[in-house]
Design a protein around this motif. Structure first.
Motif, PDB file in Angstrom:
ATOM      1  N   LYS A 238      -9.332-111.521  24.663  1.00  0.00           N
ATOM      2  CA  LYS A 238      -9.845-111.566  23.284  1.00  0.00           C
ATOM      3  C   LYS A 238     -11.352-111.799  23.244  1.00  0.00           C
ATOM      4  O   LYS A 238     -12.063-111.208  22.425  1.00  0.00           O
TER       5      LYS A 238
ATOM      6  N   ASP B 177     -14.376-109.195  21.699  1.00  0.00           N
ATOM      7  CA  ASP B 177     -14.987-109.691  20.454  1.00  0.00           C
ATOM      8  C   ASP B 177     -16.109-110.664  20.840  1.00  0.00           C
ATOM      9  O   ASP B 177     -16.012-111.871  20.613  1.00  0.00           O
TER      10      ASP B 177
ATOM     11  N   ASN C  30     -21.712-109.742  18.882  1.00  0.00           N
ATOM     12  CA  ASN C  30     -21.193-108.722  17.941  1.00  0.00           C
ATOM     13  C   ASN C  30     -21.495-107.283  18.357  1.00  0.00           C
ATOM     14  O   ASN C  30     -21.472-106.378  17.525  1.00  0.00           O
TER      15      ASN C  30
ATOM     16  N   ALA D  63     -18.339-105.219  17.829  1.00  0.00           N
ATOM     17  CA  ALA D  63     -18.184-104.912  16.399  1.00  0.00           C
ATOM     18  C   ALA D  63     -19.103-103.757  16.004  1.00  0.00           C
ATOM     19  O   ALA D  63     -18.662-102.801  15.337  1.00  0.00           O
TER      20      ALA D  63
ATOM     21  N   TYR E  83     -14.781-105.509  11.518  1.00  0.00           N
ATOM     22  CA  TYR E  83     -14.130-105.254  12.806  1.00  0.00           C
ATOM     23  C   TYR E  83     -13.204-106.399  13.184  1.00  0.00           C
ATOM     24  O   TYR E  83     -13.547-107.564  13.001  1.00  0.00           O
TER      25      TYR E  83
ATOM     26  N   ASN F  63      -8.275-102.482  18.886  1.00  0.00           N
ATOM     27  CA  ASN F  63      -9.432-102.666  18.025  1.00  0.00           C
ATOM     28  C   ASN F  63      -9.262-101.896  16.717  1.00  0.00           C
ATOM     29  O   ASN F  63      -8.742-100.773  16.713  1.00  0.00           O
TER      30      ASN F  63
END
Length: 301
Positions: free
Chosen positions: A185, A189, A193, A196, A221, A234
């Protein structure tokens, strides 16, 4: 199939998907390079360490007058680790025309004797390679990209790669292994960012290619782990109700509706060996790191 037709097909469904290969325009490729340098994204860091081990063995495994063919070459940074005097030709295959030319010029500055033949294409399909390259072809599909296919398309890719490379060829494949969910995770992420921005850039790609008027600020995102599929998934999520057109056809997005932008499947060693064999390849050898986070497989046709 062009992006326009793919979007028309996929956006007509309940579960909307944008294939991850469309991430890689010049801006998206730039964001991805930043992702690979983050602390959280272990894949590139570990894979490079494994490739350095392979570099010490490559002259023992193969002969001379080699052609390296890299599927989804991107910046071509990893191939630098493996290049030596045995390699006479390098064929980078990538969907981003601007990025592949930029990275090829950069590589040529360091390896001026190497004949570099950048090929702009959908490398997931069968590709007719340039003429006048050597018969000894070594393929590379790195960065755990084998986990990015939907609907078991990874098998089709491996079969196409075998056809592209031809008889008596080899293929190195980078494979991300199943591990602690917290580590996964964080990798998908990052605090900066960049992941994203990489995913949200797809809105810019769609606007440019299909002439929609969607706005990046109207999406957010998210990244989740799918236990059943052993995959990171995603999504970009619509912050509000939206209406847009693709080739005069009207499409709708509800508030909080998700569009899947990437899947990153994780494998066990045995699961990948089974996949390779079912695709017509023989697993000759594999290397993995001490933590068993990642592996690079050498396949033979």
């Amino acid at each position: 199939m062009k992006l326009e037709k793919i979007l028309q097909k996929n956006f007509s469904k309940k579960n909307k998907i944008i294939p991850s290969k469309f991430h890689y325009d010049l801006q998206g490729s730039g964001y991805f390079e930043k992702i690979t340098k983050t602390k959280e994204y272990y894949i590139t860091r570990i894979e490079k360490k494994i490739l350095k081990k392979i570099a010490n063995e490559i002259n023992l495994i193969f002969g001379n007058n080699l052609t390296f063919v890299e599927f989804g070459s991107g910046s071509s940074e990893k191939i630098r680790i493996l290049l030596n005097d045995q390699v006479k030709f390098y064929v980078p295959l990538d969907i981003s025309f601007d990025f592949i030319n930029q990275s090829s010029k950069k590589l040529f500055k360091s390896f001026s004797k190497l004949k570099i033949l950048p090929t702009y294409c959908d490398y997931t399909k069968y590709i007719k390679l340039p003429k006048n390259i050597s018969k000894a072809k070594i393929g590379f599909f790195l960065g755990s990209s084998i986990g990015n296919f939907y609907n078991k398309e990874e098998r089709k890719f491996l079969k196409n790669a075998k056809k592209t490379l031809g008889k008596n060829s080899f293929l190195f494949v980078g494979v991300d292994l199943i591990k602690n969910i917290k580590i996964l995770k964080k990798a998908y992420d990052d605090k900066g960012n960049f992941t994203a921005k990489f995913n949200l850039n797809l809105i810019n790609v769609i606007n440019k290619k299909v002439r929609t008027r969607l706005k990046v600020k109207d999406f957010k995102y998210i990244a989740t782990f799918n236990k059943k599929k052993s995959s990171m998934e995603n999504f970009i999520v619509s912050k509000k109700k939206q209406i847009f057109f693709i080739n005069m056809k009207k499409f709708y997005l509800k508030k909080n509706e998700k569009i899947q932008t990437e899947i990153s499947k994780k494998f066990t060693i045995s699961k990948f060996i089974k996949l390779a064999k079912s695709s017509g390849w023989h697993v000759q050898k594999y290397w993995k790191d001490t933590k068993k986070y990642y592996a690079v497989f050498l396949l033979q046709s």
